[in-house]
Design an enzyme around this catalytic site. Structure first.
Site, PDB file in Angstrom:
ATOM      1  CB  VAL A 139      -3.520  -0.409  -2.819  1.00  0.00           C
ATOM      2  CG1 VAL A 139      -4.834   0.346  -2.966  1.00  0.00           C
ATOM      3  CG2 VAL A 139      -3.777  -1.887  -2.617  1.00  0.00           C
ATOM      4  CG  PHE A 161      -1.815  -1.050   1.424  1.00  0.00           C
ATOM      5  CD1 PHE A 161      -3.121  -0.921   0.969  1.00  0.00           C
ATOM      6  CD2 PHE A 161      -1.446  -2.234   2.029  1.00  0.00           C
ATOM      7  CE1 PHE A 161      -4.026  -1.961   1.106  1.00  0.00           C
ATOM      8  CE2 PHE A 161      -2.333  -3.277   2.179  1.00  0.00           C
ATOM      9  CZ  PHE A 161      -3.632  -3.137   1.717  1.00  0.00           C
ATOM     10  CG  ASP A 162       1.402   5.730  -1.873  1.00  0.00           C
ATOM     11  OD1 ASP A 162       2.566   5.895  -1.496  1.00  0.00           O
ATOM     12  OD2 ASP A 162       0.610   6.660  -2.129  1.00  0.00           O
ATOM     13  CE  LYS A 163       1.920   8.606   5.132  1.00  0.00           C
ATOM     14  NZ  LYS A 163       2.727   9.671   5.623  1.00  0.00           N
TER      15      LYS A 163
END
Ligand code: AMP
Length: 319
Positions: free
Chosen positions: A211, A12-14
């Site tokens: 994501v 996941f990108d933060k």
């Protein structure tokens, strides 16, 4: 769906994915000037940047009636910050990495303040020139309310590795990783490093989904086995590159997608094997001339009905 069915690691990108992506100014610490002057410098520096941090600062400055200075030679330093010439001097605004690159004089006091804010999960923007640190500002992003629940659901579905990718420093990343349920994180990543992180996960033998929401994420989305873009907050580039677009940025639908895909994959395999087996039995029965017309019809149409009924079981899968 086939791809989503075999995923066992999700990166996941933060910013904008696990968090809202709308950070707020949290602390303002001037060192060599007034708070007003520090804000005026950082407002000028960030005015042309499209980064979420820049937008937050510009919004805050406008809201508080901070005057804009005359700046020149604006430059974006990807993954690190910004620079501009103000009153004949080159000012920088960005992270520790940026100030280490320009060999700025980061004294003990500055480093201690930065460490403290990072330990609280905040992103710190240092403002200053090569010879003097003017002050620091911290911004904090809130974690989406749906994040922890969605990630818990994914773990239950059997996704082994939930990984956070972020350009933030180690301290902030660690803090956010703890609050979001991820079991691993990669911090201080430049946009190109996200691709390497995905490749590393793949080399460890995982089928990796990514994501993300930003332009910076597009190469990582393309490298992953399954690219998933945030629909609402996402950029067009991210959505173009992705295999799945989550409408309304709802991460909560992700466990359902993975679960449904896994089940669909299992049912597809069951149906293929069942159909082949029935046909094989029918063919074998031809040889001793045991196969009657009724048996032939049943093995064909009957098998089709069973395959359809088996597939209909997917309708029973709820969130
Ligand atoms: P990114 O990969 O774009 O999220 O950037 C990684 C890090 O670089 C951020 O967490 C900030 O510390 C810093 N940074 C990037 N752009 C800016 C900016 N416009 N202003 C201040 N800091 C920035």
């Amino acid at each position: 769906m086939e791809k989503a069915g075999v995923i066992n690691a999700i990166a996941f990108d933060k910013t904008g994915t696990l968090t809202e992506g709308k950070p707020k100014v949290s602390e303002i610490t001037p060192f060599t000037t007034t708070e007003q002057e520090l804000l005026s410098i950082v407002y000028t520096l960030e005015e042309y940047s499209t980064h979420p941090i820049a937008k937050t600062i510009v919004h805050y400055a406008k809201e508080h009636g901070i005057p804009l200075k005359i700046g020149e030679a604006f430059k974006n330093i990807t993954g690190k910050g910004v620079q501009a010439s103000i009153d004949g001097e080159i000012y920088y605004g960005g992270n520790l990495k940026l100030f280490e690159d320009i060999h700025a004089d980061l004294n003990h006091h500055v480093k201690a303040s930065v460490k403290k804010m990072q330990g609280e999960g905040k992103t710190v923007i240092i403002i200053g020139t090569e010879s003097e640190i003017t002050g620091i500002i911290s911004v904090a992003d809130t974690i989406r309310t749906t994040t922890a629940k969605a990630l818990e659901g994914l773990k239950r579905t059997g996704v082994k590795q939930l990984v956070m990718l972020t350009g933030d420093n180690e301290g902030t990343a660690k803090m956010i990783a703890k609050d979001t349920n991820v079991n691993r994180y990669f911090s201080e990543l430049l946009p190109e490093d996200k691709v390497d992180a995905i490749k590393q996960l793949q080399n460890e033998g995982n089928k990796v989904a990514m994501v993300g929401d930003g332009i910076n994420d597009a190469p990582a989305l393309a490298t992953s086995d399954l690219g998933i873009a945030m629909g609402g907050a996402g950029t067009d580039t991210a959505m173009e590159t992705a295999d799945i677009v989550l409408m309304a940025d709802n991460l909560e639908k992700l466990p359902h997608t993975v679960k449904l895909s896994r089940k669909a994959l299992t049912i597809i395999k069951q149906n293929i094997w069942f159909s082949l087996l029935i046909k094989l039995v029918a063919l074998t029965l031809i040889i001793p001339e045991w196969l009657t017309l009724w048996m032939a019809v049943l093995s064909d149409t009957g098998a089709a009905v069973i395959v359809i009924l088996n597939a209909l079981r997917l309708l029973k899968i709820k969130d």
